[in-house]
Design an enzyme around this catalytic site. Structure first.
Site, PDB file in Angstrom:
ATOM      1  N   ALA A  15       2.689   4.607  -0.326  1.00 54.67           N
ATOM      2  CA  ALA A  15       1.479   5.327  -0.728  1.00 54.67           C
ATOM      3  C   ALA A  15       0.282   4.843   0.087  1.00 54.67           C
ATOM      4  O   ALA A  15      -0.496   5.645   0.608  1.00 54.67           O
ATOM      5  CB  ALA A  15       1.226   5.140  -2.226  1.00 54.67           C
ATOM      6  N   GLU A  34      -2.630  -5.974   2.596  1.00 50.31           N
ATOM      7  CA  GLU A  34      -1.345  -6.122   1.900  1.00 50.31           C
ATOM      8  C   GLU A  34      -1.180  -7.590   1.504  1.00 50.31           C
ATOM      9  O   GLU A  34      -1.322  -8.484   2.321  1.00 50.31           O
ATOM     10  CB  GLU A  34      -0.197  -5.672   2.824  1.00 50.31           C
ATOM     11  CG  GLU A  34       1.190  -6.148   2.406  1.00 50.31           C
ATOM     12  CD  GLU A  34       1.614  -5.724   1.015  1.00 50.31           C
ATOM     13  OE1 GLU A  34       1.462  -4.540   0.682  1.00 50.31           O
ATOM     14  OE2 GLU A  34       2.078  -6.607   0.238  1.00 50.31           O
ATOM     15  N   GLY A  47      15.589   4.135  -1.300  1.00 49.91           N
ATOM     16  CA  GLY A  47      16.495   4.945  -0.499  1.00 49.91           C
ATOM     17  C   GLY A  47      15.746   6.057   0.219  1.00 49.91           C
ATOM     18  O   GLY A  47      14.514   6.081   0.264  1.00 49.91           O
ATOM     19  N   ASP A 303      -1.577  -5.796 -10.155  1.00 57.86           N
ATOM     20  CA  ASP A 303      -2.958  -6.213  -9.828  1.00 57.86           C
ATOM     21  C   ASP A 303      -3.914  -5.029  -9.816  1.00 57.86           C
ATOM     22  O   ASP A 303      -5.037  -5.115 -10.320  1.00 57.86           O
ATOM     23  CB  ASP A 303      -3.038  -6.839  -8.424  1.00 57.86           C
ATOM     24  CG  ASP A 303      -2.212  -8.097  -8.283  1.00 57.86           C
ATOM     25  OD1 ASP A 303      -1.551  -8.490  -9.267  1.00 57.86           O
ATOM     26  OD2 ASP A 303      -2.222  -8.685  -7.180  1.00 57.86           O
ATOM     27  N   ARG A 362      19.760   6.830 -16.416  1.00 59.49           N
ATOM     28  CA  ARG A 362      19.562   5.388 -16.244  1.00 59.49           C
ATOM     29  C   ARG A 362      19.184   4.670 -17.527  1.00 59.49           C
ATOM     30  O   ARG A 362      19.666   3.575 -17.798  1.00 59.49           O
ATOM     31  CB  ARG A 362      18.434   5.143 -15.235  1.00 59.49           C
ATOM     32  CG  ARG A 362      18.897   5.149 -13.833  1.00 59.49           C
ATOM     33  CD  ARG A 362      17.740   4.897 -12.899  1.00 59.49           C
ATOM     34  NE  ARG A 362      18.155   5.279 -11.555  1.00 59.49           N
ATOM     35  CZ  ARG A 362      17.331   5.502 -10.551  1.00 59.49           C
ATOM     36  NH1 ARG A 362      16.037   5.378 -10.712  1.00 59.49           N
ATOM     37  NH2 ARG A 362      17.786   5.841  -9.378  1.00 59.49           N
ATOM     38  N   HIS A 493      11.119   0.532 -12.142  1.00 58.34           N
ATOM     39  CA  HIS A 493      10.009   1.418 -11.768  1.00 58.34           C
ATOM     40  C   HIS A 493       9.111   1.607 -12.982  1.00 58.34           C
ATOM     41  O   HIS A 493       9.589   1.928 -14.058  1.00 58.34           O
ATOM     42  CB  HIS A 493      10.564   2.777 -11.319  1.00 58.34           C
ATOM     43  CG  HIS A 493       9.513   3.740 -10.860  1.00 58.34           C
ATOM     44  ND1 HIS A 493       9.233   3.979  -9.535  1.00 58.34           N
ATOM     45  CD2 HIS A 493       8.647   4.514 -11.563  1.00 58.34           C
ATOM     46  CE1 HIS A 493       8.248   4.862  -9.437  1.00 58.34           C
ATOM     47  NE2 HIS A 493       7.881   5.211 -10.654  1.00 58.34           N
TER      48      HIS A 493
HETATM   49  P1  ADP Z   1       4.117   2.564  -3.627  1.00 56.33           P
HETATM   50  O1  ADP Z   1       5.522   3.053  -3.664  1.00 56.33           O
HETATM   51  O2  ADP Z   1       3.275   3.090  -4.699  1.00 56.33           O
HETATM   52  O3  ADP Z   1       3.512   2.649  -2.267  1.00 56.33           O
HETATM   53  P2  ADP Z   1       5.000  -0.120  -3.138  1.00 56.33           P
HETATM   54  O4  ADP Z   1       5.616  -1.039  -4.104  1.00 56.33           O
HETATM   55  O5  ADP Z   1       5.849   0.453  -2.080  1.00 56.33           O
HETATM   56  O6  ADP Z   1       4.258   1.018  -3.969  1.00 56.33           O
HETATM   57  O7  ADP Z   1       3.802  -0.850  -2.398  1.00 56.33           O
HETATM   58  C1  ADP Z   1       2.776  -1.521  -3.077  1.00 56.33           C
HETATM   59  C2  ADP Z   1       2.303  -2.657  -2.210  1.00 56.33           C
HETATM   60  O8  ADP Z   1       1.094  -3.185  -2.735  1.00 56.33           O
HETATM   61  C3  ADP Z   1       3.287  -3.814  -2.143  1.00 56.33           C
HETATM   62  O9  ADP Z   1       3.594  -4.083  -0.787  1.00 56.33           O
HETATM   63  C4  ADP Z   1       2.536  -4.972  -2.792  1.00 56.33           C
HETATM   64  O10 ADP Z   1       2.828  -6.212  -2.199  1.00 56.33           O
HETATM   65  C5  ADP Z   1       1.104  -4.586  -2.541  1.00 56.33           C
HETATM   66  N1  ADP Z   1       0.147  -5.225  -3.450  1.00 56.33           N
HETATM   67  C6  ADP Z   1       0.289  -5.475  -4.774  1.00 56.33           C
HETATM   68  N2  ADP Z   1      -0.796  -6.079  -5.268  1.00 56.33           N
HETATM   69  C7  ADP Z   1      -1.668  -6.211  -4.228  1.00 56.33           C
HETATM   70  C8  ADP Z   1      -2.975  -6.763  -4.088  1.00 56.33           C
HETATM   71  N3  ADP Z   1      -3.610  -7.306  -5.136  1.00 56.33           N
HETATM   72  N4  ADP Z   1      -3.556  -6.743  -2.864  1.00 56.33           N
HETATM   73  C9  ADP Z   1      -2.913  -6.206  -1.789  1.00 56.33           C
HETATM   74  N5  ADP Z   1      -1.682  -5.680  -1.865  1.00 56.33           N
HETATM   75  C10 ADP Z   1      -1.064  -5.677  -3.068  1.00 56.33           C
END
Ligand code: ADP
Length: 556
Positions: A15, A34, A47, A303, A362, A493
């Site tokens: 996203a 990130e 997947g 977070d 599931r 999820h």
């Molecule tokens: P989505 O599928 O919604 O994109 P993901 O799990 O693939 O969600 O990605 C969310 C990302 O956000 C992860 O890589 C996670 O490490 C990162 N993340 C979570 N909390 C924080 C934060 N406080 N600051 C920066 N990145 C964060």
């Protein structure tokens, strides 16, 4: 340190990356932070399934099967006063059913005289995708209340899925049309052709997808910082979001990031934070412990939800987190085991007996398994010993090495014969040693085979099936073995999260827009109701990530 940019994206999964790419393509200066040391989040592990209604391709590729025709006739026959449809609680979904019925009738008129299964072309529609989301996502909570997808967001997902897919291709990602898979109802392992409609496109695996997204983001001028965690959203006196505080997680440097347009939250879900899941839970009850494991990256701790709540954002759908049934009992991850389609595996408890319909959704599978001792169950998988099921796992032939590696790692049991397999289960794998006897296993498998022969599963009273295991063949062929993998459900999820509108603007408790703040992906709530369909997660993050990037670049 202080940084300046137009748009800040917090979170570098699918996203966040798609929001960053689109914002940059609109001409905005974009910084993406990130928290983890690598980009990807859950999107890295997901997947390749991408659900998108694609009438042109589907009409050409599909012949409407008899089962699909029965389903269409079933929708036409639905009576809106039927209490099961819950239109008393969700009257807005009645209009979707009416729309769907209109489309089906028009389809039948267009194809008058054609026979299903012979020459009637494929049918699919946005309303049908939405309807699948509604019936798949409708759940009753422990307090008797109900949860369902938000109809407006569901439409936004279904109606923009194909466009977003095409956009990704244009942005430089390799996406392919592979309308071969039929996800769309959640099924045991997520790898099953369990649903009725082939609307699943193939869009690279997570491991291929993230580096490509990163490259496209960087090519478009996005500045990426890993190991940088968003901590707090900054607002001005009017309440507009004007940036965020962040921290370098390695050396603790505090960073203030000022934005001229605003912030996109894309921090993913909170399955790596079982305490938070439990705090809101109204579904799993005592089956959920605050030490329940997760399939997720450890950084997905909610977070973004907390940061948004701190400045007044509302949340929705937090009552249910989806569990993945077939996870490692030790790590919670979807690794260290051998399993495949529902049609190619038998699930047993520690007494060697089946305890659930392997084809169930599931949450049904997870609930049934969590009720067992320690929540552990066992998947029997026979690979090439499966009758009439040449499995893709076995093509490419690293299957035997994979099995050997897992046996060596102490994760699963393997036998060239059933007797050998039973003997192996006396030695612990994944911390358990069920010591199945050959007789127990043989009785269960032979009974299952008899159900396949009769095309009826007497244990769970349903029509079946494929997946008989030819034990004589397994016993007679040294190169054909059979495995058992211990499994346990883990958090997978979170459907709940911050409330957004169709423009991905985050809303406060009064339903008002919080200016300067957009959110996309698993951090948001309401789109999937109580149960997300397989193949809809990747669609969700790209559809809404793309919209968030567009609006954030415009600053409204
Ligand atoms: P989505 O599928 O919604 O994109 P993901 O799990 O693939 O969600 O990605 C969310 C990302 O956000 C992860 O890589 C996670 O490490 C990162 N993340 C979570 N909390 C924080 C934060 N406080 N600051 C920066 N990145 C964060």
């Amino acid at each position: 340190e202080t940084w300046e940019t137009d748009v800040l994206v917090i979170g570098g999964g699918g996203a966040g990356l798609s929001a960053a790419i689109n914002a940059a393509q609109q001409g905005a200066e974009v910084i993406l932070i990130e928290k983890g040391s690598v980009l990807g989040g859950n999107t890295l592990m997901a997947g390749a399934a991408y659900n998108a209604v694609d009438p042109e391709a589907q009409e050409n590729l599909m012949i409407l099967s008899r089962a699909q025709k029965d389903a269409l006739d079933g929708y036409l026959a639905l009576n809106p006063t039927d209490p099961k449809l819950k239109f008393d609680v969700y009257p807005e979904w009645e209009a979707v059913l009416t729309e769907l019925k209109g489309e089906i009738n028009a389809f039948y008129s267009r194809n008058a005289g054609k026979a299903a299964g012979v020459d009637m072309p494929g049918f699919d529609s946005v309303a049908l995708h939405m309807w699948n989301m509604y019936t798949g996502g409708l759940r009753e909570l422990t307090d008797g209340s109900w949860i369902a997808p938000n109809v407006v967001l569901a439409r936004q997902l279904a109606a923009n899925a194909l466009d977003a897919f095409v956009w990704m291709g244009e942005a430089g990602l390799e996406a392919s049309y592979g309308l071969d898979a039929q996800y769309g109802t959640t099924v045991g392992t997520g790898t099953v052709l369990g649903a009725m409609w082939p609307r699943t496109h193939t869009f690279m695996s997570g491991a291929q997808r993230i580096p490509q997204l990163e490259k496209v983001a960087i090519d478009n001028g996005v500045t990426v910082f890993t190991e940088t965690s968003g901590i707090e959203l900054l607002t001005d006196a009017s309440g507009r979001v004007i940036g965020a505080k962040a921290e370098n997680v390695v050396d603790g440097t505090q960073i203030t990031i000022n934005t001229s347009k605003g912030v996109v939250l894309a921090t993913g879900g909170y399955c790596a934070n079982p305490v938070m899941v439990k705090e809101y839970d109204k579904y799993w009850g005592e089956d959920l412990s605050d030490r329940t494991l997760s399939t997720n990256m450890g950084t997905n701790r909610g977070d973004g939800i907390v940061m948004a709540q701190t400045i007044g954002a509302d949340v929705t759908g937090m009552e249910i987190a989806q569990m993945m049934p077939s996870s490692s009992p030790v790590k919670g991850t979807m690794t260290d085991g051998i399993w495949a389609d529902a049609a190619e595996q038998i699930w047993i408890d520690s007494s060697g007996k089946r305890f659930v319909d392997e084809y169930a959704e599931r949450d049904v599978l997870a609930k049934a398994s969590l009720a067992l001792e320690n929540g552990i169950f066992y998947i029997i998988y026979a690979g090439r010993g499966n009758v009439g099921n040449p499995n893709e796992l076995l093509q490419g032939t690293d299957y035997n090495e994979r099995v050997a590696g897992m046996v060596e790692g102490g994760h699963i049991w393997y036998g060239k014969t059933l007797a050998e397999l039973a003997e192996a289960t006396k030695t612990p794998a994944a911390g358990v040693a069920p010591a199945f006897t050959e007789e127990q296993l043989r009785a269960t498998i032979e009974q299952y085979n008899s159900y396949v022969a009769a095309q009826h599963d007497d244990d769970f009273d349903k029509a079946v099936i494929a997946g008989a295991i030819d034990l004589d063949y397994v016993d007679a062929n040294d190169d054909v073995g059979i495995t058992i993998s211990p499994r346990k459900a883990s958090l997978h999820h979170t459907m709940g999260g911050v409330v957004i509108d169709t423009d991905t603007r985050v809303l406060n408790g009064n339903g008002e827009v919080i200016p300067g703040l957009w959110a996309a992906g698993e951090v948001t709530g309401g789109i999937h109701g109580g149960n997300r369909l397989g193949g809809n997660a990747i669609t969700d993050i790209f559809v809404f990530g793309r919209i968030a990037g567009l609006n954030a670049a415009a600053g409204n």
